[in-house]
Motif scaffolding. Sequence first.
Motif: not given
Length: 269
Positions: A117-144
């Motif tokens: 995940i690549m968040p930005n510093t606005a996560s400090e105030i709940g306003e981040s725009m985060s990017l996320v990439a999953y690996g091959q073994a990440a299942l639905e419950h991991h994503k949730l």
Amino acid sequence: MKKQTILFIGAGRMAESIISGLVKSPNIEDIYVSNHRNREKLMNLENKYGIRPSFSWSSDAEKADMILLAMPPEAHPEFLKELKPVLTGQFVVTIAAGIGPSFLEEHLGQDVPAAWIMPNTASEIGESMSLVAYGQAALEHHKLMLKDVLDAIGESEVCTEEQVHQLTAITGSAPAFLYAFAESLIEQAETYGISHEHAVKLVSQMMAGSSAMLKLKKAPKELREQVTTPGGATAEGINVLVQGGYSRLIKEAVIATNRKALGKWQENQ
């Protein structure tokens, strides 16, 4: 979904930004934080957010559903060697620039659920725009599970690993470009005889209002044209920016940021 326990490895600024959002989430059971170089920082985080200091991350790893790596990119290869024999099915997530899920899988094994995940510093105030990439073994419950984390700090977008590499300059680094723009406006405002505090208020509210307009899903071109009367004063200012290569410079800044990040990533391979 049961409440989750997260172990942070690292307690820098971005880790604290994420923690400050997570402590407000009803879906988090416990947050452990390890930072072997600075125990005083752990005590401060405990007092401020109620986290659990971890003085033995390898022992606390067994309690965690997710292990979040908040350390510099260059520290990952050595640490992953120590982490691999400790894993018992935990979801491993990194927030380090250039360290994608394929890197984690290469060092931990293809069967280890992983994400970047690549968040930005606005996560400090709940306003981040985060990017996320999953690996091959990440299942639905991991994503949730990770969605709970990302929702606690703002909004997120699932991307390919390559896209995260490319777009981090826009969501992660470009806030610095925006702040540099604000600095210039503030400096110019002060030349008209107002205080620094007054200038900051004027510029920050102007930018907040403009951002709010963008979030209403209006096109930037449409918004710009609303402000810019042909042949008017704003148009004159826009002309100066165009003649100075404003759009080109912004795009070149993004490209330069990506080039530098790619260089650092290659150094860690």
